[in-house]
Scaffold this active site. Structure first.
Site, short mmCIF file in Angstrom:
data_model
loop_
_atom_site.label_atom_id
_atom_site.label_comp_id
_atom_site.label_asym_id
_atom_site.label_seq_id
_atom_site.Cartn_x
_atom_site.Cartn_y
_atom_site.Cartn_z
N ARG A 191 0.89 -1.17 0.00
CA ARG A 191 0.00 0.00 0.00
C ARG A 191 0.91 1.20 0.00
O ARG A 191 1.65 1.45 0.95
CB ARG A 191 -0.91 -0.02 1.24
CG ARG A 191 -1.70 1.28 1.49
CD ARG A 191 -2.67 1.54 0.36
NE ARG A 191 -3.49 2.74 0.65
CZ ARG A 191 -3.23 3.96 0.17
NH1 ARG A 191 -2.16 4.17 -0.58
NH2 ARG A 191 -4.02 4.97 0.45
N HIS B 284 1.98 6.85 2.36
CA HIS B 284 0.93 7.86 2.36
C HIS B 284 0.68 8.38 3.76
O HIS B 284 1.28 7.91 4.74
CB HIS B 284 -0.36 7.26 1.79
CG HIS B 284 -0.94 6.16 2.63
ND1 HIS B 284 -0.43 4.88 2.65
CD2 HIS B 284 -1.98 6.16 3.51
CE1 HIS B 284 -1.13 4.13 3.48
NE2 HIS B 284 -2.07 4.89 4.03
N HIS C 62 -2.82 10.52 6.19
CA HIS C 62 -4.21 10.98 6.21
C HIS C 62 -4.34 12.18 7.14
O HIS C 62 -3.47 12.44 7.98
CB HIS C 62 -5.15 9.88 6.74
CG HIS C 62 -4.97 8.55 6.10
ND1 HIS C 62 -5.45 8.24 4.86
CD2 HIS C 62 -4.36 7.41 6.56
CE1 HIS C 62 -5.16 6.98 4.58
NE2 HIS C 62 -4.48 6.46 5.59
N GLU D 37 -5.70 6.63 11.95
CA GLU D 37 -5.96 5.32 11.33
C GLU D 37 -5.73 4.22 12.35
O GLU D 37 -4.64 4.12 12.94
CB GLU D 37 -5.04 5.11 10.12
CG GLU D 37 -5.12 3.71 9.51
CD GLU D 37 -4.17 3.54 8.35
OE1 GLU D 37 -4.23 4.37 7.42
OE2 GLU D 37 -3.36 2.58 8.37
N HIS E 72 3.07 6.72 6.61
CA HIS E 72 3.26 5.30 6.92
C HIS E 72 3.18 4.45 5.67
O HIS E 72 2.80 4.92 4.59
CB HIS E 72 2.23 4.83 7.95
CG HIS E 72 0.81 5.17 7.61
ND1 HIS E 72 0.26 6.40 7.89
CD2 HIS E 72 -0.17 4.46 6.99
CE1 HIS E 72 -1.00 6.42 7.48
NE2 HIS E 72 -1.28 5.25 6.92
N GLU F 280 -11.26 7.12 1.34
CA GLU F 280 -9.95 6.53 1.05
C GLU F 280 -9.31 7.16 -0.18
O GLU F 280 -8.08 7.22 -0.30
CB GLU F 280 -10.12 5.02 0.86
CG GLU F 280 -8.89 4.27 0.36
CD GLU F 280 -7.79 4.13 1.40
OE1 GLU F 280 -6.75 3.51 1.09
OE2 GLU F 280 -7.96 4.66 2.52
N HIS G 114 -26.74 -3.24 26.88
CA HIS G 114 -25.82 -2.22 27.37
C HIS G 114 -25.90 -1.00 26.45
O HIS G 114 -26.60 -1.02 25.43
CB HIS G 114 -24.38 -2.74 27.42
CG HIS G 114 -23.79 -3.01 26.06
ND1 HIS G 114 -24.12 -4.10 25.29
CD2 HIS G 114 -22.90 -2.29 25.32
CE1 HIS G 114 -23.45 -4.07 24.15
NE2 HIS G 114 -22.71 -2.98 24.13
N HIS H 292 -23.17 2.67 25.34
CA HIS H 292 -21.92 3.40 25.54
C HIS H 292 -22.28 4.87 25.77
O HIS H 292 -22.94 5.49 24.94
CB HIS H 292 -21.00 3.23 24.33
CG HIS H 292 -20.73 1.79 24.02
ND1 HIS H 292 -19.84 1.03 24.73
CD2 HIS H 292 -21.30 0.96 23.10
CE1 HIS H 292 -19.83 -0.20 24.25
NE2 HIS H 292 -20.71 -0.27 23.26
N GLU I 63 -20.35 3.42 18.30
CA GLU I 63 -19.79 2.07 18.16
C GLU I 63 -19.88 1.62 16.70
O GLU I 63 -20.94 1.72 16.08
CB GLU I 63 -20.55 1.10 19.05
CG GLU I 63 -20.17 -0.36 18.85
CD GLU I 63 -21.02 -1.32 19.67
OE1 GLU I 63 -21.19 -2.47 19.23
OE2 GLU I 63 -21.52 -0.92 20.73
N HIS J 78 -28.56 -1.54 23.22
CA HIS J 78 -28.49 -2.64 22.27
C HIS J 78 -27.95 -3.90 22.92
O HIS J 78 -27.46 -3.87 24.05
CB HIS J 78 -27.62 -2.26 21.07
CG HIS J 78 -26.21 -1.88 21.42
ND1 HIS J 78 -25.88 -0.66 21.99
CD2 HIS J 78 -25.03 -2.54 21.29
CE1 HIS J 78 -24.58 -0.59 22.19
NE2 HIS J 78 -24.04 -1.72 21.78
#
Length: 374
Positions: free
Chosen positions: A74, A77, A79, A83, A126, A151, A265, A267, A272, A311
């Site tokens: 890859r 590059h 961002h 990541e 990276h 991307e 539960h 968050h 999520e 959920h």
């Protein structure tokens, strides 16, 4: 059936075709199969993504599923988002350059295997290369801390070279006025391209020694972490407490036995992003004000659950269910419904639910996380 039907698709959504009576109101679609994502094919592998264009409810996290053939790279590059990555199959060699506290530049090179993680902060350049431990190469997930991440907007090394005057490149790298060394630069990025696998001896790739300070450890061997065991399965958690560099994304790798349940539960403030690795799951999302919806999930499917939405994740298949529970946070947190009731004055709980006091008294005060089928 009287009319035309996509039967295979309907069989993967039986709880949509015939919803539980408890479903009610309106809940935005919270399921996306990667199988429906457009695949970007190259000579070295492929990549497909999910962001808020595919799943509008997913405002805070986006993902890429990528495969590299053995030896494929890859392209180097960076961002403008963090990541986070999880290796699904195979092994890879990754490298990253961090600015460092004194802007001295800190280089890190490491190998990651199935079930391991890496984390590259926004702006840190990276690379990713598949090793040849599997003939097919390696496959992994990338998670980004922004729902509108694309991307195709990556900052790529060769793309930058191609759009910089060659005399400027020559001055920068000390060959001016000779621009010949840069005459072969391609006109566009290579993105994912084939190459020879890296040396098995990682020391041959270390230009300088790796840092010894844990805040510069950009990979984490989750595959070698001992899981916490519960009555119905296991959980591994990696966040900034044990993976210091991961400031914005945390994960629970969860395995639920047949018939088991990732307990009810929510968050508190963290969205999520859940990915099904194996098995079959059912999730009901409670969005308050009588709004609830139930979906079925299969390997390669994504569920997105906004902050505070109640959920559960139930194993409704005939094999263990394995999934990733990825949160946009530095510290993994959840609120257990059962623990909440157990630690609330029991007379108050009885007044709400009318349950037998003996049952209320039996609720465990410690978080169970996974419940086994009785």
């Amino acid at each position: 059936m009287l009319g035309p039907h996509n039967v295979p698709l309907e069989e993967q959504g039986l709880d949509l075709l015939s919803p539980p009576e408890t479903d009610s109101g309106k809940v935005d679609n919270f399921k996306w199969p990667f199988a429906l994502s457009h695949n970007r094919l190259t000579t070295g592998g492929w990549a497909r993504q999910q962001n808020e264009k595919q799943l509008p409810i997913a405002k805070d996290l986006a993902a890429v599923n990528m495969r590299l053939k053995a030896g494929a790279i890859r392209e180097m590059h960076w961002h403008n988002t963090d990541e986070w990555a999880y290796v699904l199959k195979g092994s890879l060699r990754v490298s990253v350059l961090a600015p460092g506290e004194k802007n001295e530049g800190v280089s890190y090179v490491a190998d990651v295997n199935e079930g391991d993680l890496w984390y590259f902060p926004a702006g840190d350049p990276h690379s990713i290369q598949a090793k040849d431990t599997l003939p097919e190469g390696a496959e992994f997930l990338l998670i980004f801390d922004s729902g509108d991440f694309d991307e195709n907007d990556t900052f790529s090394l060769l793309d930058w070279f191609a759009h910089t005057p060659k005399d400027v490149l020559a001055k920068n790298f000390g060959t001016f006025p000779d621009t010949t060394p840069f005459s072969h630069i391609p006109e566009e990025e290579l993105y994912i391209f084939p190459s020879n696998p890296p040396s098995e001896d990682i020391k041959k790739d270390l230009v300088v020694p790796n840092p010894t300070d844990p805040k510069y450890f950009f990979t984490y061997p989750l595959s070698r972490t001992e899981p916490a065991r519960f009555s119905g399965g296991t959980v591994k958690i990696a966040d900034s407490r044990n993976f210091e560099v991961a400031k914005k994304i945390a994960v629970a790798e969860v395995s639920v036995d047949v018939g088991g349940l990732r307990e009810l539960h929510w968050h508190p403030t963290q969205p999520e992003w859940t990915f099904i690795i194996s098995g079959k799951a059912r999730i009901t999302l409670f969005a308050s004000q009588s709004n609830a919806a139930t979906y079925d999930f299969f390997p390669g499917d994504v569920a997105y659950i906004p902050p505070s939405f109640g959920h559960y994740i139930e194993n409704v298949g005939d094999e263990p269910l394995k999934f990733l529970e990825v949160l946009k946070t530095g510290v993994f947190q959840d609120i257990s419904l059962k623990q909440w009731l157990a630690l609330t004055p029991h007379e108050l709980v009885k007044a709400h639910l009318g349950l037998d006091m003996k049952l209320i008294d039996s609720f465990p005060k410690e978080k169970g996380v996974i419940v086994a089928e009785r």
